[in-house]
Structures are given as structure tokens and as C-alpha cells.
Design a protein around this motif. Structure first.
Motif, PDB file in Angstrom:
ATOM      1  N   ASN A  72       0.807  -1.209   0.000  1.00 54.54           N
ATOM      2  CA  ASN A  72       0.000   0.000   0.000  1.00 54.54           C
ATOM      3  C   ASN A  72       0.845   1.266   0.000  1.00 54.54           C
ATOM      4  O   ASN A  72       0.315   2.343  -0.224  1.00 54.54           O
ATOM      5  N   GLY A  73       2.126   1.151   0.283  1.00 52.34           N
ATOM      6  CA  GLY A  73       3.028   2.292   0.233  1.00 52.34           C
ATOM      7  C   GLY A  73       2.653   3.429   1.162  1.00 52.34           C
ATOM      8  O   GLY A  73       2.880   4.581   0.853  1.00 52.34           O
ATOM      9  N   PHE A  74       2.070   3.112   2.303  1.00 42.91           N
ATOM     10  CA  PHE A  74       1.598   4.194   3.163  1.00 42.91           C
ATOM     11  C   PHE A  74       2.655   4.798   4.067  1.00 42.91           C
ATOM     12  O   PHE A  74       2.433   5.830   4.664  1.00 42.91           O
ATOM     13  N   GLY A  75       3.795   4.216   4.218  1.00 42.26           N
ATOM     14  CA  GLY A  75       4.919   4.828   4.915  1.00 42.26           C
ATOM     15  C   GLY A  75       4.730   5.040   6.405  1.00 42.26           C
ATOM     16  O   GLY A  75       3.868   4.450   7.045  1.00 42.26           O
ATOM     17  N   ASP A  76       5.557   5.932   6.959  1.00 35.55           N
ATOM     18  CA  ASP A  76       5.649   6.118   8.399  1.00 35.55           C
ATOM     19  C   ASP A  76       4.427   6.778   9.040  1.00 35.55           C
ATOM     20  O   ASP A  76       4.020   6.400  10.133  1.00 35.55           O
ATOM     21  N   GLY A  77       3.849   7.769   8.388  1.00 28.65           N
ATOM     22  CA  GLY A  77       2.710   8.484   8.968  1.00 28.65           C
ATOM     23  C   GLY A  77       1.511   7.585   9.189  1.00 28.65           C
ATOM     24  O   GLY A  77       0.932   7.554  10.282  1.00 28.65           O
ATOM     25  N   GLY A 117       7.286   0.905   2.425  1.00 27.22           N
ATOM     26  CA  GLY A 117       8.176   2.053   2.576  1.00 27.22           C
ATOM     27  C   GLY A 117       8.304   2.530   4.015  1.00 27.22           C
ATOM     28  O   GLY A 117       8.592   3.696   4.258  1.00 27.22           O
ATOM     29  N   ILE A 118       8.092   1.641   4.956  1.00 26.61           N
ATOM     30  CA  ILE A 118       8.212   1.998   6.367  1.00 26.61           C
ATOM     31  C   ILE A 118       9.693   2.138   6.716  1.00 26.61           C
ATOM     32  O   ILE A 118      10.497   1.275   6.402  1.00 26.61           O
ATOM     33  N   ASN A 178      10.664  -3.384   3.534  1.00 22.43           N
ATOM     34  CA  ASN A 178      10.476  -1.985   3.863  1.00 22.43           C
ATOM     35  C   ASN A 178      11.859  -1.339   3.883  1.00 22.43           C
ATOM     36  O   ASN A 178      12.767  -1.832   3.230  1.00 22.43           O
ATOM     37  N   ALA A 179      12.038  -0.267   4.603  1.00 20.61           N
ATOM     38  CA  ALA A 179      13.340   0.415   4.665  1.00 20.61           C
ATOM     39  C   ALA A 179      13.682   0.748   6.113  1.00 20.61           C
ATOM     40  O   ALA A 179      14.057   1.856   6.440  1.00 20.61           O
ATOM     41  N   LEU A 180      13.529  -0.242   6.999  1.00 21.05           N
ATOM     42  CA  LEU A 180      13.754  -0.017   8.426  1.00 21.05           C
ATOM     43  C   LEU A 180      15.210   0.311   8.737  1.00 21.05           C
ATOM     44  O   LEU A 180      15.480   1.053   9.672  1.00 21.05           O
ATOM     45  N   GLY A 181      16.132  -0.245   7.973  1.00 20.32           N
ATOM     46  CA  GLY A 181      17.548  -0.014   8.213  1.00 20.32           C
ATOM     47  C   GLY A 181      18.003  -0.640   9.524  1.00 20.32           C
ATOM     48  O   GLY A 181      17.227  -1.275  10.241  1.00 20.32           O
ATOM     49  N   ASP A 182      19.270  -0.432   9.858  1.00 19.64           N
ATOM     50  CA  ASP A 182      19.835  -1.014  11.074  1.00 19.64           C
ATOM     51  C   ASP A 182      19.177  -0.447  12.334  1.00 19.64           C
ATOM     52  O   ASP A 182      18.866  -1.184  13.268  1.00 19.64           O
ATOM     53  N   THR A 183      18.950   0.852  12.361  1.00 23.31           N
ATOM     54  CA  THR A 183      18.380   1.488  13.548  1.00 23.31           C
ATOM     55  C   THR A 183      16.940   1.046  13.777  1.00 23.31           C
ATOM     56  O   THR A 183      16.557   0.702  14.895  1.00 23.31           O
ATOM     57  N   GLU A 226       4.949 -14.348  17.972  1.00 27.44           N
ATOM     58  CA  GLU A 226       5.626 -15.607  17.691  1.00 27.44           C
ATOM     59  C   GLU A 226       6.429 -15.565  16.400  1.00 27.44           C
ATOM     60  O   GLU A 226       7.434 -16.245  16.267  1.00 27.44           O
ATOM     61  N   THR A 227       5.968 -14.774  15.413  1.00 26.09           N
ATOM     62  CA  THR A 227       6.597 -14.741  14.093  1.00 26.09           C
ATOM     63  C   THR A 227       6.786 -13.300  13.648  1.00 26.09           C
ATOM     64  O   THR A 227       5.848 -12.501  13.698  1.00 26.09           O
ATOM     65  N   LEU A 228       8.004 -12.985  13.200  1.00 26.51           N
ATOM     66  CA  LEU A 228       8.332 -11.646  12.728  1.00 26.51           C
ATOM     67  C   LEU A 228       9.087 -11.755  11.425  1.00 26.51           C
ATOM     68  O   LEU A 228      10.134 -12.391  11.366  1.00 26.51           O
ATOM     69  N   GLY A 229       8.565 -11.154  10.367  1.00 27.83           N
ATOM     70  CA  GLY A 229       9.215 -11.162   9.059  1.00 27.83           C
ATOM     71  C   GLY A 229       9.954  -9.863   8.833  1.00 27.83           C
ATOM     72  O   GLY A 229       9.357  -8.792   8.833  1.00 27.83           O
ATOM     73  N   LEU A 230      11.287  -9.956   8.617  1.00 27.46           N
ATOM     74  CA  LEU A 230      12.119  -8.768   8.419  1.00 27.46           C
ATOM     75  C   LEU A 230      13.034  -8.881   7.210  1.00 27.46           C
ATOM     76  O   LEU A 230      14.074  -8.232   7.145  1.00 27.46           O
ATOM     77  N   VAL A 231      12.678  -9.676   6.232  1.00 25.72           N
ATOM     78  CA  VAL A 231      13.519  -9.875   5.055  1.00 25.72           C
ATOM     79  C   VAL A 231      13.719  -8.550   4.313  1.00 25.72           C
ATOM     80  O   VAL A 231      12.771  -7.782   4.125  1.00 25.72           O
ATOM     81  N   SER A 232      14.946  -8.275   3.900  1.00 26.22           N
ATOM     82  CA  SER A 232      15.307  -7.152   3.050  1.00 26.22           C
ATOM     83  C   SER A 232      14.818  -5.805   3.562  1.00 26.22           C
ATOM     84  O   SER A 232      13.931  -5.177   2.996  1.00 26.22           O
ATOM     85  N   ASN A 233      15.407  -5.355   4.657  1.00 26.80           N
ATOM     86  CA  ASN A 233      15.075  -4.066   5.238  1.00 26.80           C
ATOM     87  C   ASN A 233      16.272  -3.129   5.347  1.00 26.80           C
ATOM     88  O   ASN A 233      16.294  -2.241   6.175  1.00 26.80           O
ATOM     89  N   GLY A 234      17.264  -3.328   4.495  1.00 28.07           N
ATOM     90  CA  GLY A 234      18.491  -2.534   4.535  1.00 28.07           C
ATOM     91  C   GLY A 234      18.338  -1.147   4.198  1.00 28.07           C
ATOM     92  O   GLY A 234      18.008  -0.171   4.451  1.00 28.07           O
TER      93      GLY A 234
END
Length: 101
Positions: free
Chosen positions: A16-21, A45-46, A72-77, A93-101
Motif C-alpha cells: 500500500n506504500g503508506f509509509g511512516d505516517g 516504505g516503512i 520496507n526500509a527499516l535499516g539497522d536502527t 511468535e513470528t516476525l518477518g524482516l527480510v530485506s530491510n536494509g
């Protein structure tokens, strides 16, 4: 809406591309939701500010068992913020974080 809904168990909002807001608004509603078990937020785009909102939602959630945040774009921080929240979450129980560099 979502804040007082007691029957919704799964919410898929990926692509949905809704981002941080919008992420912040959604997480505020999650604070009071007691039924949601799955939330899909991949490809939105989070970034780091959205991750901070998500940490609050994770810590306060009493029902969320699966969270998908891949591509998304969570990055290291942002990823580190989510990791810290895992110490306090009671049910996730489950968290998906693939490709957030």
C-alpha cells in the motif's frame, strides 16, 4: 474502527506504500485492539520513524502473534528498535524482516 474491533483476526496491508505516517496512526489503533493476531505491512516504505511506532504497538499488544515487515526500509536502527521491543512483547511468535536494509 480497528481500535475497538473485537472480531478482526488478520489484516493484510502490504503493497500500500503508506509509509511512516500511516504506520503511526495504525499502531495507535493497535494499542487498544484485543483481537488482531496477524498484521501484514510488507512493501510499504516503512522507515525508522515507523519502526518506532511499531515498537510501541508491539509492546502494548495483547494479541498480535505474527507481524510481517519484509521489504520496507527499516535499516539497522529501525530493525534494532524492533529487536528491543521483542524483549517486552508477550505474544508475538513470528516476525518477518527480510530485506530491510
Amino acid at each position: 474502527g480497528l481500535r475497538h474491533n473485537k472480531s478482526l483476526k488478520s489484516l493484510e496491508l502490504s503493497f500500500n506504500g503508506f509509509g511512516d505516517g500511516a504506520c503511526q496512526t495504525l499502531c495507535e489503533a493497535l494499542d487498544q485492539n484485543s483481537s488482531l493476531q496477524y498484521l501484514g505491512l510488507g512493501f510499504n516504505g516503512i522507515m525508522c520513524p515507523g519502526a518506532l511506532s511499531l515498537t510501541r504497538g508491539l509492546i502494548n499488544s495483547h494479541s498480535l502473534q505474527r507481524l510481517e515487515l519484509s521489504y520496507n526500509a527499516l535499516g539497522d536502527t529501525g530493525t534494532a528498535q524492533i529487536a528491543k521491543a521483542l524483549c517486552y512483547t508477550r505474544v508475538l511468535e513470528t516476525l518477518g524482516l527480510v530485506s530491510n536494509g
